[in-house]
Write a protein that holds these residues in place. Structure first.
Motif, PDB file in Angstrom:
ATOM      1  N   TYR A   1     -22.237   4.939   2.801  1.00 10.95           N
ATOM      2  CA  TYR A   1     -22.897   4.332   3.958  1.00 10.95           C
ATOM      3  C   TYR A   1     -22.686   5.136   5.241  1.00 10.95           C
ATOM      4  CZ  TYR A   1     -23.719   0.322   0.976  1.00 10.95           C
ATOM      5  OH  TYR A   1     -24.142  -0.492  -0.043  1.00 10.95           O
ATOM      6  N   GLY A   2     -21.805   6.103   5.182  1.00  9.17           N
ATOM      7  CA  GLY A   2     -21.589   6.965   6.340  1.00  9.17           C
ATOM      8  C   GLY A   2     -20.895   6.277   7.498  1.00  9.17           C
ATOM      9  N   MET A   3     -20.157   5.194   7.222  1.00 13.65           N
ATOM     10  CA  MET A   3     -19.490   4.479   8.296  1.00 13.65           C
ATOM     11  C   MET A   3     -18.335   5.312   8.878  1.00 13.65           C
ATOM     12  SD  MET A   3     -20.886   1.580   8.958  1.00 13.65           S
ATOM     13  CE  MET A   3     -22.567   1.859   8.426  1.00 13.65           C
ATOM     14  N   LYS A   4     -18.411   5.576  10.162  1.00 14.56           N
ATOM     15  CA  LYS A   4     -17.318   6.262  10.840  1.00 14.56           C
ATOM     16  C   LYS A   4     -16.251   5.239  11.200  1.00 14.56           C
ATOM     17  CE  LYS A   4     -16.050   8.718  15.060  1.00 14.56           C
ATOM     18  NZ  LYS A   4     -16.507   9.202  16.386  1.00 14.56           N
ATOM     19  N   ILE A   5     -15.044   5.441  10.703  1.00 18.08           N
ATOM     20  CA  ILE A   5     -13.936   4.542  11.031  1.00 18.08           C
ATOM     21  C   ILE A   5     -13.160   5.161  12.184  1.00 18.08           C
ATOM     22  CG2 ILE A   5     -11.859   3.396  10.175  1.00 18.08           C
ATOM     23  CD1 ILE A   5     -13.080   3.466   7.396  1.00 18.08           C
ATOM     24  N   LYS A   6     -13.360   4.620  13.375  1.00 20.82           N
ATOM     25  CA  LYS A   6     -12.717   5.167  14.566  1.00 20.82           C
ATOM     26  C   LYS A   6     -11.208   4.959  14.514  1.00 20.82           C
ATOM     27  CE  LYS A   6     -12.640   4.893  19.605  1.00 20.82           C
ATOM     28  NZ  LYS A   6     -13.123   4.166  20.808  1.00 20.82           N
ATOM     29  N   SER A   7     -10.798   3.774  14.050  1.00 17.82           N
ATOM     30  CA  SER A   7      -9.370   3.471  13.947  1.00 17.82           C
ATOM     31  C   SER A   7      -9.164   2.276  13.041  1.00 17.82           C
ATOM     32  CB  SER A   7      -8.759   3.189  15.332  1.00 17.82           C
ATOM     33  OG  SER A   7      -9.443   2.128  15.970  1.00 17.82           O
ATOM     34  N   MET A   8      -7.959   2.167  12.499  1.00 20.47           N
ATOM     35  CA  MET A   8      -7.596   1.032  11.644  1.00 20.47           C
ATOM     36  C   MET A   8      -6.261   0.488  12.149  1.00 20.47           C
ATOM     37  SD  MET A   8      -7.011   0.901   7.493  1.00 20.47           S
ATOM     38  CE  MET A   8      -8.646   1.560   7.190  1.00 20.47           C
ATOM     39  N   HIS A   9      -6.263  -0.804  12.492  1.00 23.16           N
ATOM     40  CA  HIS A   9      -5.079  -1.433  13.064  1.00 23.16           C
ATOM     41  C   HIS A   9      -4.571  -2.529  12.124  1.00 23.16           C
ATOM     42  CE1 HIS A   9      -5.879   0.538  16.944  1.00 23.16           C
ATOM     43  NE2 HIS A   9      -7.157   0.338  16.627  1.00 23.16           N
ATOM     44  N   ILE A  10      -3.329  -2.421  11.691  1.00 24.25           N
ATOM     45  CA  ILE A  10      -2.727  -3.385  10.775  1.00 24.25           C
ATOM     46  C   ILE A  10      -1.620  -4.127  11.509  1.00 24.25           C
ATOM     47  CG2 ILE A  10      -1.581  -3.701   8.552  1.00 24.25           C
ATOM     48  CD1 ILE A  10      -2.738  -1.013   7.686  1.00 24.25           C
ATOM     49  N   ILE A  11      -1.645  -5.451  11.405  1.00 24.77           N
ATOM     50  CA  ILE A  11      -0.658  -6.277  12.109  1.00 24.77           C
ATOM     51  C   ILE A  11       0.258  -6.912  11.084  1.00 24.77           C
ATOM     52  CG2 ILE A  11      -0.351  -8.119  13.808  1.00 24.77           C
ATOM     53  CD1 ILE A  11      -3.461  -7.676  14.356  1.00 24.77           C
ATOM     54  N   HIS A  12       1.514  -6.532  11.122  1.00 21.60           N
ATOM     55  CA  HIS A  12       2.523  -7.074  10.205  1.00 21.60           C
ATOM     56  C   HIS A  12       3.902  -6.666  10.704  1.00 21.60           C
ATOM     57  CE1 HIS A  12       4.491  -8.263   6.423  1.00 21.60           C
ATOM     58  NE2 HIS A  12       3.393  -8.956   6.191  1.00 21.60           N
ATOM     59  N   THR A  13       4.924  -7.412  10.304  1.00 24.70           N
ATOM     60  CA  THR A  13       6.270  -7.146  10.838  1.00 24.70           C
ATOM     61  C   THR A  13       7.270  -6.663   9.793  1.00 24.70           C
ATOM     62  OG1 THR A  13       6.823  -9.500  10.555  1.00 24.70           O
ATOM     63  CG2 THR A  13       6.002  -8.802  12.716  1.00 24.70           C
ATOM     64  N   SER A  14       6.970  -6.834   8.487  1.00 26.65           N
ATOM     65  CA  SER A  14       7.959  -6.463   7.469  1.00 26.65           C
ATOM     66  C   SER A  14       7.870  -4.980   7.124  1.00 26.65           C
ATOM     67  CB  SER A  14       7.743  -7.301   6.196  1.00 26.65           C
ATOM     68  OG  SER A  14       6.688  -6.765   5.428  1.00 26.65           O
ATOM     69  N   LYS A  15       8.915  -4.468   6.496  1.00 27.04           N
ATOM     70  CA  LYS A  15       8.958  -3.062   6.101  1.00 27.04           C
ATOM     71  C   LYS A  15       7.988  -2.755   4.963  1.00 27.04           C
ATOM     72  CE  LYS A  15      13.748  -2.237   7.549  1.00 27.04           C
ATOM     73  NZ  LYS A  15      15.114  -1.813   7.113  1.00 27.04           N
ATOM     74  N   ALA A  16       7.541  -3.817   4.271  1.00 28.87           N
ATOM     75  CA  ALA A  16       6.593  -3.610   3.169  1.00 28.87           C
ATOM     76  C   ALA A  16       5.292  -2.985   3.650  1.00 28.87           C
ATOM     77  CB  ALA A  16       6.301  -4.942   2.471  1.00 28.87           C
ATOM     78  N   ILE A  17       5.023  -3.079   4.947  1.00 28.54           N
ATOM     79  CA  ILE A  17       3.787  -2.513   5.484  1.00 28.54           C
ATOM     80  C   ILE A  17       3.750  -1.003   5.279  1.00 28.54           C
ATOM     81  CG2 ILE A  17       4.578  -2.083   7.839  1.00 28.54           C
ATOM     82  CD1 ILE A  17       1.187  -3.553   6.741  1.00 28.54           C
ATOM     83  N   ASP A  18       4.909  -0.376   5.237  1.00 28.25           N
ATOM     84  CA  ASP A  18       4.947   1.080   5.034  1.00 28.25           C
ATOM     85  C   ASP A  18       4.360   1.449   3.675  1.00 28.25           C
ATOM     86  OD1 ASP A  18       6.157   1.378   7.499  1.00 28.25           O
ATOM     87  OD2 ASP A  18       8.190   1.360   6.675  1.00 28.25           O
ATOM     88  N   THR A  19       4.614   0.605   2.671  1.00 25.82           N
ATOM     89  CA  THR A  19       4.070   0.866   1.329  1.00 25.82           C
ATOM     90  C   THR A  19       2.555   0.736   1.341  1.00 25.82           C
ATOM     91  OG1 THR A  19       6.089  -0.001   0.319  1.00 25.82           O
ATOM     92  CG2 THR A  19       4.144   0.180  -1.093  1.00 25.82           C
ATOM     93  N   LEU A  20       2.050  -0.290   2.027  1.00 27.68           N
ATOM     94  CA  LEU A  20       0.598  -0.480   2.116  1.00 27.68           C
ATOM     95  C   LEU A  20      -0.055   0.709   2.815  1.00 27.68           C
ATOM     96  CD1 LEU A  20      -1.932  -2.202   1.718  1.00 27.68           C
ATOM     97  CD2 LEU A  20      -1.425  -3.310   3.909  1.00 27.68           C
ATOM     98  N   VAL A  21       0.538   1.168   3.892  1.00 28.26           N
ATOM     99  CA  VAL A  21      -0.017   2.316   4.623  1.00 28.26           C
ATOM    100  C   VAL A  21      -0.035   3.556   3.737  1.00 28.26           C
ATOM    101  CG1 VAL A  21       0.350   3.896   6.563  1.00 28.26           C
ATOM    102  CG2 VAL A  21       0.589   1.425   6.898  1.00 28.26           C
ATOM    103  N   THR A  22       1.016   3.732   2.949  1.00 30.71           N
ATOM    104  CA  THR A  22       1.069   4.876   2.031  1.00 30.71           C
ATOM    105  C   THR A  22      -0.069   4.811   1.018  1.00 30.71           C
ATOM    106  OG1 THR A  22       3.476   5.062   2.253  1.00 30.71           O
ATOM    107  CG2 THR A  22       2.478   6.064   0.307  1.00 30.71           C
ATOM    108  N   ILE A  23      -0.326   3.613   0.485  1.00 25.16           N
ATOM    109  CA  ILE A  23      -1.423   3.429  -0.478  1.00 25.16           C
ATOM    110  C   ILE A  23      -2.765   3.738   0.189  1.00 25.16           C
ATOM    111  CG2 ILE A  23      -2.698   1.717  -1.838  1.00 25.16           C
ATOM    112  CD1 ILE A  23       0.009   0.367  -2.398  1.00 25.16           C
ATOM    113  N   LEU A  24      -2.969   3.220   1.386  1.00 23.74           N
ATOM    114  CA  LEU A  24      -4.224   3.446   2.093  1.00 23.74           C
ATOM    115  C   LEU A  24      -4.454   4.930   2.345  1.00 23.74           C
ATOM    116  CD1 LEU A  24      -4.225   0.528   4.697  1.00 23.74           C
ATOM    117  CD2 LEU A  24      -5.794   0.819   2.783  1.00 23.74           C
ATOM    118  N   LYS A  25      -3.401   5.635   2.690  1.00 23.50           N
ATOM    119  CA  LYS A  25      -3.538   7.063   2.984  1.00 23.50           C
ATOM    120  C   LYS A  25      -3.885   7.873   1.740  1.00 23.50           C
ATOM    121  CE  LYS A  25      -0.848   7.392   7.237  1.00 23.50           C
ATOM    122  NZ  LYS A  25       0.275   8.039   7.951  1.00 23.50           N
ATOM    123  N   GLN A  26      -3.574   7.317   0.562  1.00 20.72           N
ATOM    124  CA  GLN A  26      -3.983   7.971  -0.686  1.00 20.72           C
ATOM    125  C   GLN A  26      -5.481   7.821  -0.936  1.00 20.72           C
ATOM    126  OE1 GLN A  26      -1.628   6.951  -4.202  1.00 20.72           O
ATOM    127  NE2 GLN A  26       0.090   6.434  -2.888  1.00 20.72           N
TER     128      GLN A  26
END
Length: 311
Positions: free
Chosen positions: A192-217
């Protein structure tokens, strides 16, 4: 297109059409018509396209979502039709109003107001503690929204805002199918050619680091650098203006629940369902594509999705 039609779900600024075109050097009279004409003539020559006729407004938006480049729009159209052929599971029929049970725990919407620089925001608030059914239906709903904005929106790209503060993030991570997620993101950005200008995730636990790692893959390195994590809404407001955000995100817009219901109703309407049936038939017949051309563009053997993803 001389003006952007009014829309019940999407609002536009008075200068959106001219401003967005100007960014891509398409604001002068006749320039956009010339670009669309080139795309129309190119489509006629694509023997492997099952559907060759698209509304001129649809093609104009394809050019806008391709940063004003006709050549890039050609590539995105080809990839969109090819990916629909290769990944039909994302386009299976579902009655969102009656059968989309994920609405009980995943509440999301593409927001009505544009930012001051003409970007569109997508907001998600998740309450789920378990994810026994996976995410396929969520991806289907998201792609239906993308099809809608491909037909009706006029913007420079998307800002994604994901609120997982009330989510069991460990359970969610366990149920993520990385291949399916990668396919979905490939459809979004390459199809679809969607340009993603930014992605903002709101969470407080350390588990968010794992999610970010998955997304970056699953995203390009450029998009990966645009992922930001926030512990509260005040931090988010430094990057996204409050007036476009729902009340649950500390903004001035309607509730995310009301906005989500509006999208469910629209995507379940007879008018959209008729359009969706027609547009999802815009696939390819690989028997009519030049194999060497497929290999050059998709870096693999015709008909194999594994090699297609190398791109």
């Amino acid at each position: 297109m001389n003006s952007i039609p009014e829309n019940t779900l999407l609002n536009f600024k008075d200068d959106t059409l001219v401003s967005v075109r100007k960014d891509y050097d398409l604001e002068k009279p006749g320039r956009m018509d010339e670009a669309v004409d080139i795309l129309v003539e190119w489509l006629k020559k694509q023997d492997h396209f099952v559907k060759k006729e698209f509304a001129r407004e649809h093609l104009e938006r394809r050019i806008i979502f391709s940063k004003g480049s006709v050549e890039r729009a050609k590539v995105k159209l080809d990839r969109n039709c090819t990916l629909k052929t290769l990944m039909p599971t994302f386009y299976e029929n579902i009655n969102f109003k009656n059968d989309y049970k994920e609405s009980d725990t995943i509440v999301d919407a593409i927001l009505p107001k544009l930012t001051d620089d003409h970007y569109r925001c997508y907001a998600l608030k998740c309450f789920a503690k378990r994810f026994d059914n996976g995410f396929t239906n969520y991806f289907r709903f998201s792609l239906a929204m993308i099809e809608y904005i491909s037909a009706h929106d006029y913007c420079k790209g998307l800002i994604a805002i994901l609120d997982y503060r009330e989510t069991n993030l460990i359970e969610m991570i366990k149920k993520i199918d990385i291949t399916e997620l990668r396919h979905f993101i490939t459809l979004l950005t390459e199809g679809y050619g969607m340009k993603i200008k930014s992605m903002h995730i709101i969470h407080t636990s350390k588990a968010i680091d794992t999610l970010v790692t998955i997304l970056k893959q699953c995203v390009s390195a450029k998009i990966g650098q645009r992922i930001q994590v926030h512990k509260d809404m005040e931090s988010l407001h430094k990057f996204v203006q409050k007036d476009v955000l729902p009340t649950e995100f500390g903004g001035d817009e309607k509730s995310i629940f009301e906005l989500h219901d509006n999208w469910v109703n629209e995507l379940s309407s007879e008018e959209f369902q008729k359009y969706f049936e027609a547009i999802k038939a815009a696939t390819t017949n690989e028997m009519y594509r030049q194999t060497d051309k497929f290999n050059d563009e998709y870096m693999g053997m015709a008909g194999t999705f594994r090699t297609f993803l190398v791109d």
